[in-house]
Write a protein that holds these residues in place. Structure first.
Motif, PDB file in Angstrom:
ATOM      1  N   THR A  29       0.855  -1.191   0.000  1.00 25.46           N
ATOM      2  CA  THR A  29       0.000   0.000   0.000  1.00 25.46           C
ATOM      3  C   THR A  29       0.888   1.237   0.000  1.00 25.46           C
ATOM      4  N   VAL A  30       0.613   2.174  -0.909  1.00 28.63           N
ATOM      5  CA  VAL A  30       1.338   3.445  -0.954  1.00 28.63           C
ATOM      6  C   VAL A  30       0.379   4.549  -0.509  1.00 28.63           C
ATOM      7  N   ILE A  31       0.795   5.314   0.490  1.00 23.95           N
ATOM      8  CA  ILE A  31      -0.015   6.438   0.975  1.00 23.95           C
ATOM      9  C   ILE A  31       0.739   7.733   0.696  1.00 23.95           C
ATOM     10  N   ASP A  32       0.073   8.694   0.062  1.00 21.94           N
ATOM     11  CA  ASP A  32       0.721   9.969  -0.240  1.00 21.94           C
ATOM     12  C   ASP A  32      -0.252  11.114  -0.003  1.00 21.94           C
ATOM     13  N   GLU A  33       0.299  12.251   0.406  1.00 22.14           N
ATOM     14  CA  GLU A  33      -0.547  13.407   0.696  1.00 22.14           C
ATOM     15  C   GLU A  33      -1.023  14.127  -0.561  1.00 22.14           C
ATOM     16  N   GLU A 213      -1.998  -1.027  -3.823  1.00 18.90           N
ATOM     17  CA  GLU A 213      -3.065  -0.142  -3.360  1.00 18.90           C
ATOM     18  C   GLU A 213      -2.519   1.271  -3.169  1.00 18.90           C
ATOM     19  N   PHE A 214      -3.242   2.257  -3.695  1.00 20.57           N
ATOM     20  CA  PHE A 214      -2.869   3.656  -3.499  1.00 20.57           C
ATOM     21  C   PHE A 214      -3.931   4.362  -2.658  1.00 20.57           C
ATOM     22  N   ILE A 215      -3.498   5.010  -1.601  1.00 21.65           N
ATOM     23  CA  ILE A 215      -4.356   5.882  -0.796  1.00 21.65           C
ATOM     24  C   ILE A 215      -3.784   7.278  -0.958  1.00 21.65           C
ATOM     25  N   LEU A 216      -4.495   8.126  -1.702  1.00 19.60           N
ATOM     26  CA  LEU A 216      -3.940   9.414  -2.102  1.00 19.60           C
ATOM     27  C   LEU A 216      -4.659  10.581  -1.445  1.00 19.60           C
ATOM     28  N   ASN A 217      -4.015  11.731  -1.508  1.00 14.59           N
ATOM     29  CA  ASN A 217      -4.552  12.969  -0.922  1.00 14.59           C
ATOM     30  C   ASN A 217      -4.855  12.804   0.568  1.00 14.59           C
ATOM     31  N   GLU A 218      -3.981  12.074   1.238  1.00 21.14           N
ATOM     32  CA  GLU A 218      -4.152  11.839   2.673  1.00 21.14           C
ATOM     33  C   GLU A 218      -2.784  11.937   3.356  1.00 21.14           C
ATOM     34  N   ARG A 219      -2.660  12.871   4.255  1.00 23.60           N
ATOM     35  CA  ARG A 219      -1.380  13.135   4.903  1.00 23.60           C
ATOM     36  C   ARG A 219      -1.276  12.364   6.212  1.00 23.60           C
TER      37      ARG A 219
END
Length: 414
Positions: A29-33, A213-219
């Protein structure tokens, strides 16, 4: 739901680490702001410059910078402020600028730079990715007679596979926009270049299609620990748990600060100008104006120049004076031409004082791994770093049992 591996940060290091882990069969899972469409990796010059290029921390760099400041051509701006961390970083940088460090750095650059170029080629062949990749060398152009003579003294032998010293006609062939003020040029043949935006978008699309999995626009703004492990990370909206966490947040150190881990790293603000120009004047390959710290890279549909090193700045805006300074210095050594369809960009790069990335497992919280500090060499070494971190994770090994970490990490090459 507890995830397998969470990578915090979707820059090129985060994406390449995700790629290596996905290929090894891990769930990622990649999480990016942001939405990963315009982060720092997108503003890169696209020059893969691991070979025959002096790193930032090198003998004489301080004196050379002062000379350029006197001429009004210095790429470096240090904003005066009372910042203990910045002063420590500058002190460490000066300490690192010595011959012994330079020899080690150049050897490591070549080792991991070759791995990177081989991996980029493999990804394009095996995965069908289009990076606008060209393995046709880097032209190093000199605008100062003394620096050119100094470079020639180091390359006073013949190695046709490694480099070629250009005469004036060859310089004009490769750099038709150059003027008579250019003192000389050397083509370093082992380097390469590509389009960073294309790389990032191709990687994101490929990973999405292949189960990442990408979870984006989340800091991610908090990190919690329990029993010598990271228990969870959280944003303002959600909390996430995983077996392993990779911290790849570029210049941002909030989570490391919460961990009370001081990273020897500073944000270095850089600029790029992307534009179109007459095709007949475009450089034949990526060109480094070595004395000006300006890189010019031809791409499929445009050209990009990158420059400037601002330390101590926290202002994310594109400062017009800096853009004009780049243009002014650049135009001193080129014939007149029009830049059209101009796009200006600025961003912060995570810079270590000795050019070594901060990679490896946290020594106290064993499921936390760092992948940071590559400065403007993110594109040059990201696939290598991704492989190193993948091996660390899938083998569940400690830093001391991983030769690449001991060799290449700033945690051990202090």
């Amino acid at each position: 739901m507890k995830r397998d591996v969470i990578i915090i940060g979707g820059g090129v290091v985060g994406l390449m680490t995700a790629y290596s882990l996905q290929k090894a069969g891990r769930s990622v899972t990649v999480i990016d702001e942001t939405d990963i469409s315009d982060n720092t990796s997108f503003g890169n010059a696209g020059l893969l410059s691991a070979f025959d290029k002096t790193p930032l921390s090198n003998p004489g760099v301080v004196l050379d910078t002062l000379k350029l400041m006197i001429k009004g051509e210095s790429p470096v701006n240090i904003h005066p402020k009372l910042d203990y961390k910045l002063f420590r970083w500058l002190f460490k940088f000066v300490q690192s600028a010595n011959e012994d460090r330079l020899k080690r750095t150049l050897a490591l650059f070549e080792k991991y730079g070759q791995i990177t170029i081989d991996r980029y080629k493999q990804m394009q062949i095996e995965d069908g990715l289009d990076f606008d990749f060209h393995h046709d060398g880097m032209l190093s152009v000199f605008t100062e007679e003394k620096s050119y003579e100094k470079k020639l003294a180091k390359y006073n032998f013949v190695d046709n596979d490694r480099f070629e010293i250009f005469d004036n006609s060859k310089i004009k062939e490769y750099l038709p926009l150059g003027n008579e003020k250019i003192k000389g040029a050397i083509l370093f043949k082992r380097n390469a270049h590509f389009d960073p935006k294309r790389v990032m978008l191709e990687m994101k699309n490929y990973l999405s299609k292949n189960g990442v999995e990408f979870i984006l626009n989340e800091r991610i703004s908090n990190i919690k620990f329990k029993d010598k492990k990271v228990a969870s990370i959280s944003s303002a909206l959600n909390t996430y748990e995983a077996e392993t966490y990779v911290l790849s947040t570029g210049y941002q150190t909030l989570l490391a600060d919460i961990r009370k881990k001081e990273l020897m790293m500073t944000p270095a603000k850089g600029y790029s100008i992307t534009f179109t120009m007459p095709k007949e004047l475009e450089p034949k390959t990526s060109t480094l104006f070595a004395d000006l710290f300006i890189v010019m890279t031809p791409r499929r549909n445009d050209v990009r120049i990158t420059s400037k090193l601002e330390l101590g700045s926290t202002d994310p805006r594109v400062i017009k004076e800096q853009i004009e300074s780049i243009k002014e210095n650049f135009k001193k050594y080129t014939i007149p031409f029009e830049m059209e369809d101009i796009v200006e960009w600025s961003g912060f790069r995570p810079l270590t004082p000795n050019d070594m990335p901060l990679i490896g497992r946290d020594e106290e919280y064993k499921n936390l791994i760092y992948g940071m500090g590559l400065g403007w060499l993110g594109m040059t070494f990201a696939p290598s770093v991704g492989e190193i971190l993948k091996d660390l994770i899938i083998k569940d090994s400690e830093n001391k049992n991983n030769d690449d970490i001991l060799l290449f990490s700033g945690f051990y090459q202090g």
